[in-house]
Design an enzyme around this catalytic site. Structure first.
Site, short mmCIF file in Angstrom:
data_model
loop_
_atom_site.label_atom_id
_atom_site.label_comp_id
_atom_site.label_asym_id
_atom_site.label_seq_id
_atom_site.Cartn_x
_atom_site.Cartn_y
_atom_site.Cartn_z
CB CYS A 2 -0.86 0.03 1.25
SG CYS A 2 -1.83 -1.45 1.49
NE ARG A 28 4.49 2.06 -1.03
CZ ARG A 28 5.40 2.05 -0.05
NH1 ARG A 28 6.56 2.60 -0.26
NH2 ARG A 28 5.15 1.52 1.10
CD1 TRP A 74 -0.08 -5.36 -3.97
CD2 TRP A 74 0.25 -6.40 -2.02
NE1 TRP A 74 0.56 -6.55 -4.21
CE2 TRP A 74 0.78 -7.20 -3.04
CE3 TRP A 74 0.34 -6.85 -0.70
CZ2 TRP A 74 1.37 -8.43 -2.80
CZ3 TRP A 74 0.94 -8.06 -0.45
CH2 TRP A 74 1.45 -8.84 -1.50
CG ASN A 100 1.61 0.72 4.10
OD1 ASN A 100 1.41 -0.48 3.99
ND2 ASN A 100 2.73 1.31 3.71
N GLY A 101 -0.19 -1.37 6.31
CA GLY A 101 0.26 -2.27 7.38
C GLY A 101 -0.84 -3.26 7.71
CD GLU A 477 18.30 -11.02 -9.20
OE1 GLU A 477 17.82 -11.67 -8.28
OE2 GLU A 477 17.81 -9.95 -9.60
CE LYS A 481 15.03 -9.49 -11.04
NZ LYS A 481 15.26 -8.72 -9.86
CD GLU A 484 11.07 -9.99 -10.17
OE1 GLU A 484 10.31 -9.54 -9.31
OE2 GLU A 484 12.30 -9.84 -10.11
CG HIS A 500 23.63 -34.21 -7.56
ND1 HIS A 500 24.21 -35.43 -7.35
CD2 HIS A 500 24.65 -33.32 -7.67
CE1 HIS A 500 25.53 -35.29 -7.31
NE2 HIS A 500 25.82 -34.02 -7.51
CE LYS A 599 11.72 -1.22 -6.33
NZ LYS A 599 12.57 -2.15 -7.09
#
Ligand code: F6R
Length: 604
Positions: A2, A28, A74, A100-101, A477, A481, A484, A500, A599
């Site tokens: 948020c 965000r 969000w 927010n939270g 990474e 990337k 996502e 393996h 974000k």
């Protein structure tokens, strides 16, 4: 996660300032948005969807008022619907709140409020707050007291802003969620009048001011014709004013199609900023201030996602310098060997606000360890709570996928080990390599064939990335990337691990990106792994330098200039960022705001 924006003192520009601020917070991640204005009356407008949907909704409603709040939500409690979007109102529509939270005790508060006759319109935890304020007002409390007493009933994390009909200005409070106050035209900490802003993050109002105050946990602020910051007891606090060093333009796209691409191309500059004034090649010294005196007997890293990959890399740097070091996913830190007093626990975080990393660092603090934040965000919670901070200085990163900040994290942990635990011999090798890095990254950006490779392989079933040593975190990474932002399946492996198990998945529709640097043992063994996958029909893209002979075996090659194996990790990673970007772009994905991601992840 948020985002909150609020302002007062902007007159007729209030509404546009808020909507524009929300646009600046879009990075965000969010799924609904809303605005509340208070003037002669209090009015709100909110909707599921994006800011364009909010603008459309505002077209059919006339909101006026000189103080206002805005929010991008969000979803955490209840799906993204109009009703669940913020602001939330009390029963009389005279208190509006954005948050927010997570309010952990909202169920018991809601039950109590319902028993007292309050009715609720949403499934959110936030909606208890306006009703608590309403209860205080009904009990003849002043608006400020009603706000403070509502906040004192909350357990959990919050940045909260409220407007109350008939009371001038904004009421704000913070606990465990970021909140920053901006001092605009005519505003100082002492002024009567002027423009004031509040936001979850500075880009929301950066074009109006570079002067900010960071609120701490447990602090309240009232913004009306001046600014008053108080602690939880009501005692007035004198707050330091900080100056933001990056410009509003740095938060625009500068002609690139996406923020992510712009930020990939900003890496040479970001690296120069990270190294500037810290590296003295002639004397083989690294200057990172008081941090140089750290000489930890052992090191633990905590981080999430991309930052965790930087942590894996950092732990290897320490181990190679003879210092025991481990990297933990922050959310798994509870299972770590407890650090002891003289141990160093390093949290790596672009935002400095990631809840999992924060909670691991707090745990480390409780256990008595020394804590260090490696972050891009000056004034973030980690910056303020850790014993030490090393800034990566990448500048604002708007694309949800971390790119230039990963490069900055790798450069910064190099500075850290060089300054604290490495011998002068390695300084003499690595410092020139660091100096070359921005130019080498530029070379990769200018000459990369990543777009062609992306066109060739962009419709594959699955993508594998393999590397050894410093290239192993880059393999992880590269896969993160790609998955996502393209929503395609991708996995990163230590090159030696394929045999393996994962080799069972390899076939002609599984391109394998092999990261091979130099002509040492690791490179030779990775070439062996290239042959293994080729024998199973997999096409191979070698990301490699001239020293290695990997190009002789690969189907495609992405070149990097020669550098030391450790610093070359930044170069191979740039090629993989470009591959991920171009595959996602060809698939028409929402690159800057991938689905389901945020974000700044401020919940555990
Ligand atoms: C991936 C990405 C995330 C973050 C993670 C931690 O591109 O950006 O995996 O790295 O959410 O975020 P910070 O670094 O802000 O702690």
């Amino acid at each position: 996660m948020c985002g909150i924006i609020g302002c007062i003192g902007r007159g007729e520009r209030t509404l546009e300032t808020l909507v524009h601020g929300l646009e600046k917070l879009e990075y965000r991640g969010y799924d609904s948005a809303g605005i509340g204005l208070s003037g002669e009356t209090l009015e709100i407008c909110k909707t599921a969807g994006d800011i364009a949907d909010l603008r459309a909704a505002l077209d059919s409603q006339s909101l006026t008022g000189g103080s206002g709040i805005g929010h991008t939500r969000w979803s955490t409690h209840g799906p993204p619907t109009d009703a669940n979007a913020h602001p939330h109102l009390d029963c009389t529509d005279s208190v509006a709140v954005v948050h927010n939270g997570i309010i952990e005790n909202y169920r018991s508060l809601r039950d109590q409020l319902r028993a007292d006759g309050h009715t609720f319109d949403s499934e959110t935890d936030t909606e208890v707050v306006p009703h608590l304020i309403e209860s205080g007002l009904n009990a003849e409390q002043s608006p400020e007291d009603a706000f403070r007493s509502a906040i004192s009933d909350l357990e959990g994390s919050y940045a909260i802003a409220a407007i109350i009909e008939g009371a001038d200005g904004l009421f704000v409070a913070r606990n465990d969620s970021p909140l920053v106050v901006g001092l605009g035209d005519g505003a100082t900490t002492e002024s009567e009048g002027g423009e004031f802003f509040i936001a979850s993050d500075v880009p929301a109002f950066r074009e109006f001011t570079d002067r900010v105050i960071y609120l701490e946990d447990g602090e309240f602020a009232r913004l009306d014709d001046g600014l008053t910051v108080t602690d939880h007891t009501g005692e007035q606090l004198s707050k330091e004013v900080h100056t933001i060093e990056w410009s509003a333009e740095q938060t625009g796209k500068s002609g690139y199609d996406h923020f992510m691409l712009k930020e990939i191309y900003e890496q040479p500059r970001a690296l120069r900023q990270c190294l500037r004034g810290r590296v003295e090649e002639q004397t083989a010294t690294v200057d990172i201030g008081a941090l140089e005196t750290l000489s930890p007997p052992s090191v633990q890293f905590v981080a999430c996602g991309t930052s965790y990959h930087a942590a894996l890399y950092g732990a290897q740097l320490f181990r190679d310098a003879g210092v025991p070091a481990q990297a933990f996913l922050a959310s798994e830190f509870a299972t770590a060997v407890p650090p002891i007093q003289s141990d160093l626990v390093i949290g790596i975080s672009q935002s400095g606000e990631t809840a999992d990393t924060l909670s691991a660092l707090r745990e480390a603090n409780r256990r008595g360890a020394n804590t260090l934040a490696v972050t891009n965000t000056v004034g973030s919670t980690m910056d303020r709570e850790c014993d030490h901070t090393l800034y990566i200085r990448s500048g604002p990163e708007i694309g949800v996928a971390a790119t230039k900040t990963f490069a900055g994290q790798l450069a910064a942990v190099n500075l850290l080990t060089l300054a604290t635990v490495e011998e002068s011999q390695s300084k003499r090798t690595v410092l020139p390599a660091l100096r070359e890095l921005p130019g080498d990254v530029q070379y990769v950006l200018d000459s990369s064939d990543a777009e062609e490779v992306a066109e060739h392989y962009g419709n594959s079933k699955s993508y594998f990335f393999i590397g050894r040593g410093y290239q192993f975190p880059v393999a992880l990474e590269g896969a993160l990337k790609l998955k996502e932002i393209s929503y395609e399946h991708a996995e990163g492996f230590a090159a030696g691990e394929l045999k393996h198990g994962p080799l069972a998945l390899v076939d002609s529709e599984t391109p394998v990106f092999a990261l091979v640097v130099g002509d040492g043992e690791k490179a030779r063994k990775t070439v062996g792994n290239i042959k293994e996958v080729q024998a199973r029909g997999a096409p191979v893209v070698a990301v490699t330098d001239e020293k290695s002979d990997a190009h002789r075996y690969a189907d495609h090659v992405l070149h990097i200039p020669e550098n030391t194996p450790r610093t070359a990790a930044i170069l191979t990673n740039v090629q993989l960022q470009l591959v991920a970007y171009h595959i996602a772009n060809q698939l028409g994905r929402s690159i800057d705001k991938p689905r389901n991601l945020a974000k700044s992840v401020t919940v555990e």
